[in-house]
Design a protein around this motif. Structure first.
Motif, short mmCIF file in Angstrom:
data_model
loop_
_atom_site.label_atom_id
_atom_site.label_comp_id
_atom_site.label_asym_id
_atom_site.label_seq_id
_atom_site.Cartn_x
_atom_site.Cartn_y
_atom_site.Cartn_z
N ALA A 3 -5.63 -11.06 -0.04
CA ALA A 3 -4.30 -11.25 -0.60
C ALA A 3 -4.24 -10.79 -2.06
O ALA A 3 -3.26 -10.17 -2.50
N ASP A 4 -5.28 -11.08 -2.83
CA ASP A 4 -5.31 -10.63 -4.23
C ASP A 4 -5.33 -9.10 -4.31
O ASP A 4 -4.63 -8.51 -5.15
N ALA A 5 -6.13 -8.49 -3.46
CA ALA A 5 -6.18 -7.02 -3.46
C ALA A 5 -4.83 -6.42 -3.05
O ALA A 5 -4.41 -5.40 -3.59
N THR A 6 -4.15 -7.09 -2.13
CA THR A 6 -2.82 -6.63 -1.72
C THR A 6 -1.84 -6.72 -2.87
O THR A 6 -1.01 -5.82 -3.09
N ALA A 7 -1.91 -7.81 -3.63
CA ALA A 7 -1.01 -7.99 -4.77
C ALA A 7 -1.23 -6.89 -5.81
O ALA A 7 -0.27 -6.33 -6.36
N ARG A 8 -2.49 -6.57 -6.07
CA ARG A 8 -2.76 -5.49 -7.03
C ARG A 8 -2.25 -4.14 -6.52
O ARG A 8 -1.71 -3.33 -7.30
N MET A 9 -2.36 -3.92 -5.24
CA MET A 9 -1.86 -2.67 -4.68
C MET A 9 -0.34 -2.59 -4.76
O MET A 9 0.23 -1.53 -5.07
N VAL A 10 0.33 -3.73 -4.52
CA VAL A 10 1.80 -3.75 -4.60
C VAL A 10 2.26 -3.46 -6.02
O VAL A 10 3.22 -2.72 -6.25
N ASP A 11 1.58 -4.05 -7.02
CA ASP A 11 1.94 -3.77 -8.42
C ASP A 11 1.75 -2.29 -8.74
O ASP A 11 2.60 -1.67 -9.41
N ALA A 12 0.65 -1.72 -8.28
CA ALA A 12 0.42 -0.30 -8.53
C ALA A 12 1.47 0.56 -7.85
O ALA A 12 1.91 1.59 -8.39
N ARG A 72 -4.11 4.72 -6.10
CA ARG A 72 -5.26 5.13 -5.27
C ARG A 72 -6.41 4.15 -5.44
O ARG A 72 -7.04 3.74 -4.45
N GLU A 73 -6.70 3.79 -6.70
CA GLU A 73 -7.80 2.86 -6.93
C GLU A 73 -7.53 1.50 -6.31
O GLU A 73 -8.43 0.85 -5.75
N ALA A 74 -6.25 1.06 -6.37
CA ALA A 74 -5.90 -0.21 -5.75
C ALA A 74 -6.05 -0.15 -4.23
O ALA A 74 -6.50 -1.10 -3.59
N ALA A 75 -5.69 1.00 -3.65
CA ALA A 75 -5.87 1.17 -2.20
C ALA A 75 -7.34 1.16 -1.82
O ALA A 75 -7.74 0.60 -0.79
N GLU A 76 -8.18 1.76 -2.66
CA GLU A 76 -9.61 1.71 -2.40
C GLU A 76 -10.15 0.29 -2.45
O GLU A 76 -10.96 -0.12 -1.62
N GLY A 77 -9.66 -0.48 -3.45
CA GLY A 77 -10.07 -1.89 -3.52
C GLY A 77 -9.63 -2.67 -2.30
O GLY A 77 -10.36 -3.52 -1.79
N LEU A 78 -8.42 -2.40 -1.84
CA LEU A 78 -7.93 -3.07 -0.64
C LEU A 78 -8.75 -2.69 0.58
O LEU A 78 -9.01 -3.51 1.46
N ARG A 79 -9.18 -1.45 0.62
CA ARG A 79 -10.01 -1.00 1.73
C ARG A 79 -11.35 -1.75 1.75
O ARG A 79 -11.84 -2.17 2.80
N VAL A 80 -11.93 -1.89 0.55
CA VAL A 80 -13.20 -2.62 0.46
C VAL A 80 -13.02 -4.07 0.89
O VAL A 80 -13.83 -4.64 1.63
N ALA A 81 -11.92 -4.69 0.44
CA ALA A 81 -11.65 -6.07 0.81
C ALA A 81 -11.45 -6.22 2.32
O ALA A 81 -11.90 -7.19 2.93
N THR A 82 -10.77 -5.25 2.92
CA THR A 82 -10.57 -5.29 4.37
C THR A 82 -11.89 -5.18 5.11
O THR A 82 -12.14 -5.88 6.10
N ARG A 96 3.94 0.71 1.45
CA ARG A 96 4.76 -0.32 2.11
C ARG A 96 4.16 -0.66 3.48
O ARG A 96 4.05 -1.83 3.86
N VAL A 97 3.78 0.37 4.23
CA VAL A 97 3.14 0.13 5.54
C VAL A 97 1.84 -0.64 5.36
O VAL A 97 1.52 -1.56 6.13
N LEU A 98 1.11 -0.30 4.33
CA LEU A 98 -0.17 -0.95 4.07
C LEU A 98 0.02 -2.42 3.73
O LEU A 98 -0.73 -3.29 4.18
N ALA A 99 1.05 -2.72 2.94
CA ALA A 99 1.31 -4.11 2.56
C ALA A 99 1.65 -4.96 3.78
O ALA A 99 1.20 -6.11 3.91
N GLN A 100 2.42 -4.39 4.71
CA GLN A 100 2.77 -5.14 5.93
C GLN A 100 1.53 -5.40 6.78
O GLN A 100 1.34 -6.50 7.31
N ALA A 101 0.66 -4.39 6.90
CA ALA A 101 -0.54 -4.55 7.71
C ALA A 101 -1.47 -5.60 7.11
O ALA A 101 -2.03 -6.44 7.83
N THR A 102 -1.66 -5.58 5.81
CA THR A 102 -2.54 -6.57 5.18
C THR A 102 -1.94 -7.96 5.28
O THR A 102 -2.65 -8.96 5.43
#
Length: 1458
Positions: free
Chosen positions: A455-464, A482-492, A418-424
């Motif tokens: 935004a797409d990476a965030t959406a995948r992380m929210v679904d996960a 975890r994998e979705a968070a890693e993808g979001l990290r790469v996108a960031t 949840r914190v991660l979604a707000q930051a992204t």
């Protein structure tokens, strides 16, 4: 603020303002008239010449006049040695200043430099280098000036003159180098109109200001304090002007303005507080307390004026860390003085209104001071903002790392998501806003594309995250998150790469600037120390190192300035990185050379300066190394490891604190009651009232302590007894005060006086009962009664007949005497410890005394004459009396540790016990040559050993130097005796092994002394050695080729996990001790240092064996970052030990401890990234070990017959559940075996699943065993042993899987894995058979025997393996183990004869344990990696019989059971 001066117009009165002025070293103010009707005080006069005389006369009339000037030298006290040394340093520095002032007469005369491009570039580079060097030298001058201001505050007798000399040396040496640099810079910029002359004039002004400062701090000058502060302020002003003319002034003028305004706010608040304190002093009735308030207010005003002066001094160079440190130190002095002033006011008056005003004023000062220091710290840590995306990016990186480390805790992962979604979301919105405002269409498209990717990476992380929240037990959903968070990290990283890079490059620029400045300071310190260096070799080595560093400084400075001037130019940043990397090696060599040179420098101030500069350079190099590694790995390795947190820790009282309070307060109650009785008997109403109030206050404290003891006591009866006894004390005290009042009403009434005495006696008895209810006191009383009862044996007329031979009696007496003497030492030691320790020690002492007394009576029966027998009995009586006195002294000390002479009485009682034992042994020992002397010496050493535990207690009247001389003389004697002992090795061959072992023990003792010295140094706050050790361990991580690894990555991974967790545990304990026991931080910091050194060594090997190499690089980086955190933590621990009450240091230590904990998590995460599966195996093995320990405890309860069912269930209700879970464990075993050859994720899942299943299996088996009832405990043990065998086999299988992971099929570890899997299946099958047979009375005995035989086979396999045992033992222990074999054999014979199933089952259980213990003990004895006792050295020849005996017993046991 101006200080007012009130004239003394009355010889019997004194004004507060004049007193404050007096404390402020004759500071001059304006004349005012005021009230002088306050009690006068007498002050001691100054020390004059030897012919001083005193004349009596009358005081002349008051004259209003003010005289200014210096105190005459004849009225000054003689200079101490430290002051004389400082005078020498000042004189030397003054000569250097004068020389610098003369050198600044004209600029350097340079040859024509030319106007071509190469010449202009050379000139510009030289200008940049000169500006940097001058700036760093000015930084050092202002920091040294601020240090002088801080160090010379307060009483001259408390001043650290060596540190003052070091600061002055720093100023003068840097001023000398600065003058040379200014002359060169002025010549280089001469073509700029007026620039060169302005520089020279500013430098001359600074030199003159330094000269004024040196004159003002001369101990012989006696200058007013204001002169020192004025001179310091002039240095700050001149420094700012010089930097301004150079174009190097601080760019953030707003920061400086705010800084000065905040400092003035502190001064204004302090002035108001001084006024409020003055009001308190005026209403104080006690002159002593009034003077305390005045002195505290004076210190507060002085420290505040010093803070303002220090702020003015360092303001022009506030970007320098050393200047920030001095300002923070001045702030801490203010904080302590405010706290001292508040305490003085609280003790001076009860006027709530005045105290309220003082408290409010103190809060205002503290808040203003906090604002000032926070302003400085914000500037030091944050600097200028470098982008809009910083906060969001930092949050994303930190939270994703938290998600990685929270695997297994779905709730925490979802919360972090949840914190991660707000930051992204914030980051996406910022990028879209920038895209709309972007003029360049291409840049706008790039921003929008990056925002869409994020935004797409965030959406995948929210679904996960939704999936993980819906199915918290599903590991696949957690892995998906975890994998979705890693993808979001790469996108960031892709979206905010520039922002990350800018931040890290900025950090590298700052680190490079600080490293270059620290190197410049170290070079200046080395040149200054050259004159007093007595070692030519070390001086030359340091000179070579300085030259090498000086050659690299220009490259580093140019790289730093180019990067700052061209922030978008990649080549400039690359040049800075390369320059930084090149600077590290020569810088480290110079640090080593400087540290080795410090002991050879005779000038203490110069040596201290060199040591401090080397230490500062080492810290800067460590930061430069980390910053270089960070910026080199952008953006992949970016993680923000520094988070600011605030925590409020509440200190709670424990049992020992309350017990000590009650003991000490009981004496206060007794004393005040005695005073009450005396005053009441004399009819003195006033003092009776005073005594009654003191009694009531003491009783209030006693009640609080009694409640604390009762609340902390675990035994309800003891708690009730404490409260009842305290209640009796309160009731009796109320009656006592009532009777005292009646005695005052009827003075001289004999009946009233008699009642008063009776009530006082009853209260005293109740008070003693209350103290006796303290934990440990009853145990001491029981020990005293036991000694008294035992001593009645000495009162008989005829001794009982002897039951032992003379030799046996003598041996028994010697043994019991040694035990009693040792127990006496334990009593002494435990009296300073906890109540439980005293209880155990006193009980053991009484038991040993009883045994010793029996041995003494037996020995008395062997005496040859009646006279000798009487002498022995008399000595035994003396020992009995000395023992009772020892317990009484220990009891008294434990009740009130601060009681006068209590420790000396206890030590004397202990010595009396030892001496009386020696007298008896001497009487009873045969006159063998040297026998008595050796025994007496051993007992004396045992008695003296207790003194080493309390080195602060005086044992003689020798001075420090006399003690040193005494130690040296005794060392020579000890060496001579050692030579004699060596000759006796030559003569007695059978003692070779004993002497060799003794030599090894001596070596270990010396090593322990070194460790103890380090700990003692750390307890005093000296943590330099630990910081160096951590820095060296970090440096070894960067060494090129590591030593050839002897193990695999898995081995190093396992060890690193152990040391990482140890660091985390010690860090948490340091957070607690920072509030409760700051004096214990030294040992904890030393433990952190040792653990980190081991961790760094293992990390070096792990990084070398890790695959892929990126994992190894990440491990090294994480371990080095942890090292920085450990350095900061150790430094803060040292600072807190120096100032245990400093709230700022406590908060800083807690922040550093939290940072270390987070960095430990990062190290574990890096290890997990390398081999997730093996890491899971390590965790699983630890969990299974805990399960096995729990089963051992359950077996103990079952054997004792206390494993009772909680309901009416039977074993049949749980049979199917056991069988089902066991079969599931077999499936997990298959997955575990196959996981060794598959991916790390598969292996991790298999390890986690097996742990979950074995936990379920052990739980259901324990429930099933419990349901069988405690009437058949042996069958319960059989069932629990069966599941224990399964758990043990699973632990071996997990270990084998961990070692075989990733290995080829023909590797030996794969064969071990298959063997472990077979054992696992065998033990599960055995469990199933046991479950089916446990209700069949005809076969369960046979099943128990079969299970035991299989267990013995497996134990033999373990015995023959090469694994190192976890503990050590002795051959005597092995002999005791063989007794179990004998007992089990007898049980087996009896069971065979009786043919009863319960006997057979008991035999199986006993045989299993006896043979298992025997094999374990035998392996410990013969294993070469473990130490053996000196009395039983083992060789290849002597260890073979143990192996043969163990195998034969094992085979015989198997055959007997069959």
């Amino acid at each position: 603020p101006r200080h007012r001066l009130c004239l003394i117009a009355d010889p019997a009165g004194i004004d507060i303002g004049s007193t404050i002025l007096q404390q402020q070293f004759n500071r001059v103010g304006r004349v005012e008239h005021g009230s002088v009707a306050l009690p006068g005080i007498i002050r001691s006069g100054s020390i004059g010449g030897p012919d001083n005389t005193f004349n009596m006369g009358t005081m002349p009339s008051a004259q209003q006049q003010i005289t200014t000037g210096q105190m005459h030298r004849g009225h000054m006290p003689p200079l101490s040695l430290a002051q004389q040394a400082l005078m020498g340093t000042i004189n030397t520095s003054m000569q250097a200043v004068q020389q610098a002032q003369a050198d600044l007469g004209q600029v350097d005369n340079l040859p024509p430099l030319g106007q071509d491009m190469a010449s202009r570039v050379w000139v510009q580079n030289k200008v940049d280098e000169s500006k940097h060097e001058i700036h760093s030298q000015v930084d050092a001058i202002t920091a040294g000036t601020a240090s002088v201001v801080n160090l010379t505050a307060g009483d001259p007798t408390d001043t650290d003159y060596t540190a003052v000399g070091c600061a002055i040396t720093t100023i003068s040496s840097n001023l000398t180098e600065m003058s040379r640099g200014v002359k060169l810079l002025a010549a280089l910029v001469e073509d700029q109109v007026g620039s060169g002359q302005n520089l020279m004039e500013a430098a001359r002004t600074l030199t003159g200001a330094v000269s004024d400062l040196l004159r003002s701090v001369e101990p012989a000058a006696g200058e007013p304090r204001q002169t020192v502060l004025t001179a310091a302020g002039s240095i700050g002003q001149a420094s700012g002007d010089l930097l301004h003319h150079m174009g190097e002034g601080e760019t953030d003028e707003r920061f400086q303005d705010i800084l000065m305004s905040l400092a003035k706010a502190v001064a204004n608040a302090a002035a108001m507080m001084v006024l409020k304190a003055k009001n308190v002093a005026q209403v104080a009735e006690d002159t002593v307390l009034q003077n305390r308030v005045i002195a505290a207010a004076t210190r507060c005003a002085l420290s505040t004026s010093q803070l303002v002066a220090c702020t003015k001094v360092v303001s022009p160079t506030i970007s320098s860390p050393v200047c920030q440190e001095q300002l923070v130190e001045a702030g801490k002095l203010v904080d302590r003085s405010v706290e001292s002033c508040v305490k003085a006011c609280l003790s001076a008056t009860d006027d709530s209104e005045h105290l309220k005003q003082v408290g409010a004023a103190a809060n205002t000062v503290s808040q203003a001071l906090s604002d000032l220091l926070q302003h400085v710290r914000h500037y030091a840590s944050c600097g200028e903002p470098i982008g809009r995306y910083d906060q969001a990016t930092d949050t994303i990186m930190t939270v994703t790392e938290s998600i990685f480390t929270s695997m297994g805790d779905a709730g925490e992962m979802v919360r972090q998501a949840r914190v991660l979604a707000q930051a992204t979301s914030d980051l996406v919105n910022a990028m879209r806003s920038d895209a709309e405002a972007e003029v360049d269409v291409d840049n706008s498209k790039k921003l929008l594309a990056a925002a869409k990717l994020l935004a797409d990476a965030t959406a995948r992380m929210v679904d996960a995250a939704k999936g993980a929240a819906a199915y918290p037990e599903n590991e696949d959903q957690q892995q998906r998150l975890r994998e979705a968070a890693e993808g979001l990290r790469v996108a960031t990283n892709a979206a905010a790469q520039n922002a990350i890079k800018k931040k890290l490059v900025n950090r590298l620029e700052i680190a490079a600037k600080q490293a270059a400045a620290a190197a410049t300071q170290t070079i200046a310190a080395a040149q200054n120390a050259a004159v007093s260096n007595k070692n030519t070799a070390s001086h030359q080595q340091l000179g070579h190192s300085c030259k090498a560093v000086a050659d690299h400084i220009p490259q580093l400075v140019q790289g730093m300035r180019s990067s700052q001037a061209q922030p978008e130019e990649l080549s400039a940043q690359l040049a800075l990185i390369m320059a930084s990397q090149s600077f590290l090696q020569p810088g480290s060599k110079m640090v080593t050379s400087a540290k080795s040179t410090v002991p050879t420098v005779t000038d203490q101030a110069a040596a201290m300066q060199l040591g401090q500069c080397a230490k500062n350079l080492a810290t800067c190099l460590a930061e430069l190394r980390t910053a270089t590694q960070k910026v080199s790995s952008v953006p992949r390795e970016y993680i923000d490891l520094f988070q600011s947190c605030k925590a409020n820790l509440q200190m709670c009282e424990n049992l020992e604190k309350c017990a000590q309070d009650l003991g000490s307060t009981s004496k206060a109650v007794g004393s005040s009651m005695a005073q009450l009785l005396t005053c009441a008997a004399q009819g003195n109403e006033h003092y009776t009232g005073v005594a009654a109030r003191e009694t009531a206050q003491a009783l209030r404290t006693l009640a609080q302590a009694a409640r604390g003891v009762a609340a902390s006591t675990k035994e309800p009866q003891s708690a009730a007894a404490m409260l009842d006894s305290a209640q009796y004390v309160m009731e009796g005290s109320a009656m006592l005060i009532h009777e005292a009042h009646q005695a005052l009403v009827s003075p001289g009434d004999a009946e009233s006086q008699q009642r008063l005495a009776q009530v006082a006696k009853a209260v005293s008895h109740s008070l003693n009962n209350c103290v006796n209810c303290l934990p440990g006191q009853k145990d001491v009383d029981m020990a005293l009664r036991s000694i008294g009862e035992a001593s009645k044996k000495l009162l008989v007329d005829t001794l009982p007949p002897c039951s032992k031979s003379f030799q046996d009696a003598q041996s028994e007496l010697n043994h019991t005497a040694a035990e009693l003497n040792h127990s006496a030492g334990d009593v002494v030691h435990s009296s300073r410890g906890t109540s439980s320790q005293l209880a155990v020690a006193s009980g053991k002492f009484s038991e040993d005394f009883d045994e010793f007394l029996d041995a003494g009576v037996e020995m008395a029966g062997h005496t040859q004459s009646q006279e000798d027998q009487i002498t022995v009995i008399g000595n035994l009586k003396n020992i009995s009396m000395a023992s009772s006195k020892l317990l009484l002294a220990a009891k008294s000390l434990s009740v009130d540790p601060g009681a006068a002479n209590a420790k000396n009485l206890l030590a004397a009682a202990a010595r009396a016990v030892t001496e009386s034992i020696n007298q008896l042994i001497t009487l009873c020992t045969q006159q063998a040559p040297g026998q008595k002397e050796c025994d007496n010496a051993l007992r004396e050493l045992e008695a003296v050993r207790g003194l080493l535990n309390n080195p602060s207690e005086p044992v003689s009247e020798l001075s420090y130097f006399d003690c040193i001389e005494n130690v040296m003389e005794n060392s020579k004697i000890f060496s001579f005796h050692g030579g004699l002992v060596c000759l006796l090795r030559v003569q007695a061959a059978h003692t070779h092994y004993a002497i060799s072992e003794a030599a090894q023990l001596m070596k270990e003792a010396v090593d322990d002394i070194m460790v103890t010295l380090n700990e003692a140094a750390s307890e005093g706050g000296m943590v330099g050695g630990m910081v160096e050790a951590i820095a060296e361990a970090m440096g070894r991580l960067d060494e090129g080729t590591p030593p050839e690894p002897e193990g695999s990555f898995v081995d190093y991974q396992t060890t690193m996990v152990k040391y990482s967790k140890a660091i985390a545990i010690t860090t948490q304990e340091m957070m607690t001790k920072s509030v409760t026991c700051p004096e214990e931080l030294g040992g904890l910091a030393s433990q952190v240092t040792v653990d980190y050194s081991q961790l760094a060594h293992q990390g070096h090997l792990a990084a070398a064996t890790a695959e892929p190499k990126e994992v190894g690089f990440q491990i090294k980086t994480r371990v080095q970052e942890l090292g920085h955190g450990c350095i900061y933590l150790v430094q803060k621990a040292g600072a807190l030990q120096m100032s245990p009450t400093d709230s700022f240091s406590k908060r800083e230590l807690i922040e550093c401890a939290r940072a270390v904990t987070e960095k430990v998590a990062m190290v574990l995460s890096a290890l997990q990234a390398g081999n997730k599966g093996t890491q899971a195996c390590i965790t699983a093995a630890s969990a299974v070990s805990g399960i096995i320990a729990d089963l051992d405890t359950t077996i103990m309860f079952a054997s004792a017959g206390t494993l009772n069912p909680e309901n009416e269930e039977t074993f049949a209700d749980h049979r199917e559940s056991i069988l089902k879970t066991a079969k599931a464990l077999v499936e997990d075993t298959k997955l575990l075996v196959s996981g060794a050859a598959s991916s790390q994720d598969r292996l991790a899942q298999a390890a986690q699943s097996s742990v979950k299943t074995i936990t379920m299996l052990t739980d259901v088996v324990k429930i099933g065993a419990t349901s069988m009832g405690s009437d058949d405990p042996e069958t319960q043990v059989v069932l629990i042993n069966a599941v224990r065998d399964v758990a043990k086999a699973l632990a071996e299988l997990i270990s084998a899987t961990k070692c075989a992971s990733g290995k080829p099929a023909d590797d030996p570890s794969m064969y071990q894995l298959k063997s472990a899997a077979k054992v696992m299946v065998t033990n599960v099958t055995s469990l199933l058979k046991t479950v089916k047979a446990v209700e069949d009375e005809a076969t369960r005995g046979t099943r128990a025997l079969e299970a035991t035989i299989e267990c013995i086979k497996q134990e033999l396999t373990v015995f023959q393996s090469k694994d190192v045992p976890e503990k050590s033992t002795t051959p005597e222990e092995f002999i005791r183990m063989t007794k179990g074999i004998t007992t089990a054999t007898a049980k087996a014979v009896a069971a065979g004869n009786s043919a009863q199933q319960e006997h057979v089952i008991a035999t199986a259980n006993l045989s299993r344990k006896a043979i298992s213990d025997m094999l374990t003990t035998c392996k410990v004895i013969i294993h070469p990696a473990l130490p053996t006792p000196a009395s039983h050295p083992l060789t290849d020849t002597t260890s073979l019989p143990y192996c043969r005996f163990a195998r034969e017993n094992m085979k015989a046991g198997q055959q007997g059971l069959v």
